[in-house]
Scaffold this motif. Structure first.
Motif, PDB file in Angstrom:
ATOM      1  N   PHE B   3      37.673  31.432  33.531  1.00  0.00           N
ATOM      2  CA  PHE B   3      37.703  31.307  34.772  1.00  0.00           C
ATOM      3  C   PHE B   3      37.041  30.054  35.532  1.00  0.00           C
ATOM      4  O   PHE B   3      35.975  29.769  35.213  1.00  0.00           O
ATOM      5  CB  PHE B   3      37.241  32.450  35.738  1.00  0.00           C
ATOM      6  N   SER B   7      40.050  30.490  42.638  1.00  0.00           N
ATOM      7  CA  SER B   7      40.258  31.452  43.755  1.00  0.00           C
ATOM      8  C   SER B   7      40.357  30.742  45.274  1.00  0.00           C
ATOM      9  O   SER B   7      39.501  29.919  45.610  1.00  0.00           O
ATOM     10  CB  SER B   7      39.134  32.306  43.832  1.00  0.00           C
ATOM     11  N   LEU B   9      39.901  31.913  47.677  1.00  0.00           N
ATOM     12  CA  LEU B   9      38.887  32.689  48.713  1.00  0.00           C
ATOM     13  C   LEU B   9      37.508  31.913  48.907  1.00  0.00           C
ATOM     14  O   LEU B   9      37.133  32.015  49.934  1.00  0.00           O
ATOM     15  CB  LEU B   9      38.493  34.043  48.249  1.00  0.00           C
ATOM     16  N   ILE B  36      38.605  48.279  44.523  1.00  0.00           N
ATOM     17  CA  ILE B  36      38.432  46.814  43.721  1.00  0.00           C
ATOM     18  C   ILE B  36      37.583  45.949  44.493  1.00  0.00           C
ATOM     19  O   ILE B  36      36.611  45.250  44.007  1.00  0.00           O
ATOM     20  CB  ILE B  36      39.801  46.163  43.546  1.00  0.00           C
ATOM     21  N   PHE B  40      33.110  44.640  43.951  1.00  0.00           N
ATOM     22  CA  PHE B  40      32.557  43.069  43.855  1.00  0.00           C
ATOM     23  C   PHE B  40      31.054  43.177  44.358  1.00  0.00           C
ATOM     24  O   PHE B  40      30.336  42.373  44.351  1.00  0.00           O
ATOM     25  CB  PHE B  40      33.421  42.141  44.589  1.00  0.00           C
ATOM     26  N   LEU B  57      34.574  39.285  37.569  1.00  0.00           N
ATOM     27  CA  LEU B  57      36.052  39.028  37.004  1.00  0.00           C
ATOM     28  C   LEU B  57      35.701  38.807  35.620  1.00  0.00           C
ATOM     29  O   LEU B  57      37.006  39.346  34.959  1.00  0.00           O
ATOM     30  CB  LEU B  57      36.535  37.618  37.530  1.00  0.00           C
ATOM     31  N   PHE B  60      37.379  41.470  33.135  1.00  0.00           N
ATOM     32  CA  PHE B  60      39.083  41.327  32.865  1.00  0.00           C
ATOM     33  C   PHE B  60      39.465  40.445  31.921  1.00  0.00           C
ATOM     34  O   PHE B  60      40.431  40.313  31.560  1.00  0.00           O
ATOM     35  CB  PHE B  60      39.737  41.081  34.157  1.00  0.00           C
ATOM     36  N   ALA B  87      35.970  50.619  35.067  1.00  0.00           N
ATOM     37  CA  ALA B  87      37.045  51.600  35.681  1.00  0.00           C
ATOM     38  C   ALA B  87      36.461  52.729  36.228  1.00  0.00           C
ATOM     39  O   ALA B  87      36.795  53.357  37.300  1.00  0.00           O
ATOM     40  CB  ALA B  87      37.896  51.598  34.553  1.00  0.00           C
ATOM     41  N   MET B 158      43.277  46.460  30.159  1.00  0.00           N
ATOM     42  CA  MET B 158      42.349  45.894  31.244  1.00  0.00           C
ATOM     43  C   MET B 158      41.792  44.414  30.793  1.00  0.00           C
ATOM     44  O   MET B 158      40.863  44.070  31.095  1.00  0.00           O
ATOM     45  CB  MET B 158      41.130  46.697  31.154  1.00  0.00           C
ATOM     46  N   SER B 159      43.025  43.704  30.565  1.00  0.00           N
ATOM     47  CA  SER B 159      42.750  42.234  30.204  1.00  0.00           C
ATOM     48  C   SER B 159      43.576  41.444  30.925  1.00  0.00           C
ATOM     49  O   SER B 159      44.778  41.647  31.152  1.00  0.00           O
ATOM     50  CB  SER B 159      42.618  42.023  28.811  1.00  0.00           C
ATOM     51  N   ILE B 160      43.333  40.347  31.261  1.00  0.00           N
ATOM     52  CA  ILE B 160      44.006  39.154  32.137  1.00  0.00           C
ATOM     53  C   ILE B 160      43.845  38.003  31.252  1.00  0.00           C
ATOM     54  O   ILE B 160      42.772  37.618  31.224  1.00  0.00           O
ATOM     55  CB  ILE B 160      43.819  39.048  33.545  1.00  0.00           C
ATOM     56  N   ARG B 161      45.111  37.525  31.206  1.00  0.00           N
ATOM     57  CA  ARG B 161      44.772  35.949  30.728  1.00  0.00           C
ATOM     58  C   ARG B 161      44.693  35.124  31.969  1.00  0.00           C
ATOM     59  O   ARG B 161      45.469  34.797  32.554  1.00  0.00           O
ATOM     60  CB  ARG B 161      46.288  35.412  30.015  1.00  0.00           C
ATOM     61  N   PHE B 162      43.402  34.687  32.128  1.00  0.00           N
ATOM     62  CA  PHE B 162      42.767  33.711  32.985  1.00  0.00           C
ATOM     63  C   PHE B 162      43.337  32.358  32.630  1.00  0.00           C
ATOM     64  O   PHE B 162      43.270  32.048  31.730  1.00  0.00           O
ATOM     65  CB  PHE B 162      41.450  33.776  33.616  1.00  0.00           C
ATOM     66  N   LEU B 163      43.705  31.772  33.647  1.00  0.00           N
ATOM     67  CA  LEU B 163      43.950  30.266  33.352  1.00  0.00           C
ATOM     68  C   LEU B 163      42.636  29.647  32.903  1.00  0.00           C
ATOM     69  O   LEU B 163      41.744  29.744  33.096  1.00  0.00           O
ATOM     70  CB  LEU B 163      44.283  29.279  34.654  1.00  0.00           C
TER      71      LEU B 163
END
Lengths: 863, 164
Positions: B3, B7, B9, B36, B40, B57, B60, B87, B158-163
């Motif tokens: 990551f 973001s 934010l 969610i 945090f 993050l 994930f 979770a 429960m995984s995301i390919r982050f950039l």
């Protein structure tokens, strides 16, 4: 073995009949060599024929006397075509039947390979009879009558979510992989020819590319059969499945493009034409898919309004699916892709819109069609080989084609997977890649395309057809046979064969949502983001337009799973009950724990909680306890508290209908074209016999032990179920008798502990009490009028009437056990209390029982 | 860590407040969006700084199979257990280490659509708890939770390919 020979002989004869007298003579000569069946037609032929003629002429005369037309004529030519078609289907299906009856063989050799072998034999017989091959797979038959249903079935049963999650990979393999295979094979063969490996062949580069494109079609049938047997992991499964499905479409498109190039001729092809070719490739492929989507949405929309014509409801998908195929073909778009996406897009809406029986019908009919034509195709693939005219042998060409198809498949898969893995969350494992490459079996599409080649322009058409057949045989038989050992040996990751659990599904949903949320938070547009968007869009628009309002309510995923699980439990419940001869056990054994636990927890709590208990029970019970046929389609969401109040009357009515013995005369078999009624006729004699036996037993027990007869409700239910069991298990009276006895004792033991547990005073008791004994005769189906007739005389004599009937009466009435019902009936009960002394006597006991009623069926893991 | 802080934010304060999360429109449409968000923030805190934001993050991030196991290192945030724990805490709002029936019901209520009646919700919750509940205490502890999801490919789900 004898059976197969008989079949073959039979078929042979029938076929020869169609051939005419020459063939007939042949066969009779051939048949005389068989020692076992001596065929002595010659001996009797003259008298036999004379006798026949006399018979026929008499019949004719008889006809003339009355109407002036002959009654019996032989009109073979009128029925020839449909007759042969029907015969072919019969032969193919019988072949399948024979093959499938040897599971030990099909475990080793895939069915498709065996069917091809059967085709060889059949082809040999036909050839021996005719000395030429009269039957072969023509492109028209294949592409218009055999292929569409296979593709429709594949599209319709596509696991959508898995498919779209892996869509990128599938498209890559299907499009790029196919183009790669076609191009490299064509170029290499061309190169080899230029190098002089194949002798003098009149094939140009374009023709080679055309050949390459047709041989690139991967056939899923054999691979999928193996995959299903060994349960490979779902990603591998969908990759191969999706690829081979889309790949068929892509191949046809590619074939058409190259075909157009060949028609155009080599010199006139320039850059513009090539670009046009590429554009047309994409237009044809995506246009076809769009046509399919449009038709899919149309089917979905239609299914929204087919409620009143339930009997033909399942037909729409077939007709419109076929139409989508034809429409796309008419527009010269990809028909295969069209029908694929028609199936993919409509399945969800169809499944939720149509009645459950229609959904099942569609599923089965689809399988019947697909399986049938698959079988026919493979048999034909075998038959086609037995034809001297198609075989032009060129060792170099055949071997090189085989070699290149195999090698380029491997190379292509590895390169693409490597590329794909750069972007995949879960990379495709090396072993999976091996299996994917090895699973590149060629099938009927390749052969169908090969027969479509234009022999004016392609001089070596026969060589190409022959080579295609060899490649098909090689891959289907050899690779098909070795596939399973290969999968096992490489220890390919298997799919976890797990029971579906609700918590898992709920959790999956949570995972999905949290992934979407995290992608939102981290501000990137990924798969989950898109999926989330699509979901919202679908819910907002698609569902509104395409789903009926009830279906929309039921649509929720978790609720669906819940519903499915409940249905499964209900089925298990019945199965288990059948096995043990009584349904009593489920309530007593497994559910009791839950009840006790709950009782302990909530004992001191207030009324609403108990109400809740009831409601919950009701939801569960309505599934398993009531009449099994209607409960399957019972819409649980409608069974809210308010709903119950309204349906109560219907319930009572329904109950009466279900359990009143009917006069014999009502049990006429009815025929209706518009409604499919389950025949409720049953062997009542047996039922009544059993019931009286049980009553005897119960009254005996209660007299002896001072206990009230146990719940007999479930037994009734069981019997109803039994009667409706399709296989109609014979109800062995004596066995049941003992089984019931067992169940009875079990329940008694539980009753005792149950009443201990609930020893304190229940605030809700009044209601329960009221409900416990609905003994109002007016609400009761009365078995009496019929019963005496069927009761064996010995029993009728020595049993007082009241005691025989009342327990079962009470039991019956309890069937639609709903709180509202109970409350309403309460005052009535008071009035009957005084009259029914027998019932009064055992009220306390039955009331205890009622409380422990229907705890939810436990999850399978509990057992 | 894949990551890289893209973001939208993160503002100049270097800290995030719940309102900042609330500004994401899509998140407000997510049924468990606020759960969610609250994940945090550690209990009692009103803000989250970049480090802890990334730490959350990291749950994930896909598990790398080739990770060196030197034993000294604490368990990475993207291990199976930690993912599950995350979770689990989405349900366990009162942080007593157990998913009670009520907590499960709340989640179900937000996730299922309106058409499902309360009674059905309750029976669903009841059934789900029964499936997982091994010690019959009418609640799901973390161990039970983990056991019930043993067959689920958490890493996949429960995984995301982050950039990166």
């Amino acid at each position: 073995m004898a059976a197969t020979w008989q079949y073959a002989l039979c078929i042979c004869m029938l076929l020869m009949e169609s051939r005419g007298s020459d063939a007939g003579n042949n066969s009779s000569q051939g048949a005389t060599t068989l020692a076992v069946v001596s065929w002595r037609w010659e001996h009797v032929s003259t008298p036999y024929l004379v006798a026949l003629w006399v018979l026929v002429s008499w019949l004719c005369k008889f006809g003339e006397v009355i109407t002036g037309i002959s009654i019996v004529t032989f009109k073979w030519n009128h029925v020839k075509t449909p007759y042969l078609v029907a015969l072919w289907i019969l032969v193919a299906v019988l072949a399948k039947l024979v093959i499938e009856s040897f599971p030990s063989v099909t475990n080793v050799i895939p069915e498709s390979a065996l069917l091809i072998c059967f085709g060889w034999i059949l082809g040999g017989i036909i050839w021996a009879a005719d000395l030429q091959q009269t039957f072969s797979l023509t492109p028209t038959v294949f592409f218009y009558f055999l292929l569409p249903q296979i593709i429709l079935d594949a599209g319709y049963s596509m696991p959508n979510k898995l498919f779209f999650t892996n869509l990128g990979g599938i498209l890559l393999y299907a499009i790029l992989g196919t183009v790669w295979c076609a191009a490299t094979l064509g170029l290499s063969l061309w190169g080899c020819q230029a190098g002089g490996a194949m002798g003098a062949l009149d094939i140009g580069l374009l023709q080679y590319l055309l050949f390459g494109s047709l041989i690139a079609a991967v056939d899923p049938v054999a691979v999928l059969a193996v995959f299903e047997q060994v349960h490979v992991n779902e990603v591998l499964f969908i990759m191969v499945f999706g690829e081979s499905l889309l790949n068929d479409g892509v191949t046809v498109v590619l074939f058409n493009v190259f075909d157009a190039f060949v028609k155009l001729g080599g010199p006139r092809i320039n850059a513009v034409e090539i670009i046009k070719g590429i554009i047309s490739f994409f237009v044809v492929a995506f246009g076809g898919s769009l046509v399919g989507l449009a038709f899919g949405l149309l089917v979905s929309l239609l299914s929204k309004y087919t409620k009143n014509i339930q009997i033909i409801e399942p037909g729409f998908i077939f007709v419109l699916g076929y139409l989508s195929y034809l429409t796309a073909d008419m527009l010269s778009l990809s028909a295969i892709l069209s029908v694929t996406f028609c199936g993919v897009s409509c399945q969800k809406y169809l499944n939720s819109n149509m009645a459950e029986s229609s959904v099942n019908t569609v599923r089965y009919v689809m399988k019947v069609f697909a399986n049938g034509s698959e079988t026919i195709i493979f048999v034909f693939l075998g038959i086609s080989a037995i034809d001297k005219t198609i075989w032009v042998w060129n060792t170099g060409f055949v071997l090189l084609t085989l070699f290149f198809t195999l090698v380029y498949r491997f190379i292509g898969t590895f390169i693409q997977t490597w590329w794909l893995n750069q972007y995949r969350l879960v990379p495709i494992a090396f072993i999976d890649q091996l299996i994917m490459s090895y699973g590149g079996l060629r099938g009927a599409v390749a052969y169908g395309l090969a027969t479509m080649l234009d022999d004016q322009r392609i001089k070596e058409k026969k060589l190409m057809i022959g080579t295609t057949l060899i490649v098909v045989y090689f891959t289907v038989i050899l690779q098909g046979v070795t596939m399973k050992p290969f999968v096992t040996w490489l220890k390919v990751k298997r799919a976890a064969v797990a029971e579906v659990t609700l918590i898992e599904k709920v959790q999956n949903k949570v995972f999905e949502h949290s992934l979407v949320a995290i992608e939102d938070i981290s501000g990137q547009i990924g798969d989950n983001y898109l999926r989330g968007k699509w979901k919202i869009f679908e819910e907002k628009w698609m569902s509104r337009f395409l789903l009926t309002s009830e279906a929309r309510k039921k649509q929720d995923y978790i609720f669906n799973v819940f519903h499915q699980l409940n249905l499964k439990d209900a089925v298990d419940y019945v199965d288990e009950g059948e096995r043990r001869g009584s349904l009593e056990f489920v309530r007593n054994e497994s559910a009791f724990i839950n009840f006790k636990k709950k009782l302990g927890d909530e004992f001191s709590e207030v009324l609403p909680d108990i109400m809740y208990l009831e409601v919950e029970n009701q939801v569960f019970c309505s599934c398993c306890r009531r009449d099994p046929v209607s409960s399957v389609s019972l819409q649980m969401h409608e069974k809210t508290m308010q709903g119950t109040r309204e349906t109560e009357d219907i319930d009572a009515h329904h109950l009466l209908q279900q359990h009143l013995y009917k006069g014999r005369k009502q049990h006429l078999h009815r025929y209706s074209r518009n409604h499919l009624d389950i025949n409720t006729d049953d062997n009542e004699v047996q039922e009544i016999f059993q019931r009286t036996m049980r009553n005897r037993l119960e009254s005996f027990k209660s007299a002896k032990m001072g206990l009230a007869p146990a719940k007999t409700i479930t037994k009734h239910t069981k019997k109803d179920q039994q009667q409706k069991m399709p296989n109609g298990k014979s109800t062995d009276t004596s066995k049941n008798y003992y089984a019931n006895n067992e169940g009875f004792e079990l329940s008694e033991g539980d009753n005792a502990s149950g009443s201990e547990a609930s020893g304190g005073s229940f605030p809700f008791r009044v209601n329960y009490k009221a409900g416990a004994g609905i003994e109002n005769p007016t609400f009761m189906p009365d078995p009496d009028p019929m019963a005496p007739m069927q009761i064996p005389p010995w029993q009728a004599e020595d049993e007082p009437d009241g005691s025989t009937v009342s327990p079962s009466q009470r039991a019956q009435v309890r069937l639609p056990w709903t709180p509202t019902n109970l409350r309403r009936l309460a005052p009535l009960r008071i009035s009957t209390q005084s009259t029914d002394s027998f019932a009064q006597a055992d009220t306390p006991a039955s009331q205890e029982k009622d409380k422990k009623w229907p705890p939810p069926p436990p999850p399978p893991s509990d057992k | 860590m894949g990551f890289n802080g893209t973001s939208p934010l993160l503002d100049q304060r270097g800290e995030l407040r719940p309102e900042d999360f609330g500004a994401i429109r899509e998140l407000s449409m997510n049924p468990i969006g606020d759960r969610i968000i609250s994940a945090f923030f550690s209990p009692g805190k009103e803000t989250v700084d970049f480090a802890s934001f990334v730490r959350i993050l990291a749950h994930f991030h896909p598990t790398e199979t080739s990770r060196s196991r030197d034993g000294v290192q604490p368990e990475p945030a993207n291990s199976r257990t930690r993912k599950l724990k995350f979770a689990f805490q989405l349900y366990d709002q009162d942080r007593d280490g157990k998913i009670s029936r009520e907590e499960l019901l709340q989640v179900l209520r937000t996730m299922l659509e309106m058409q499902v009646t309360e009674e059905q919700l309750q029976s669903i919750a009841e059934r789900a708890i029964q499936e997982a509940d091994l010690d019959q205490d009418d609640a799901i502890s973390f161990d039970e939770f983990r056991k019930s999801l043993e067959k689920v490919d958490i890493d996949h789900k429960m995984s995301i390919r982050f950039l990166s």
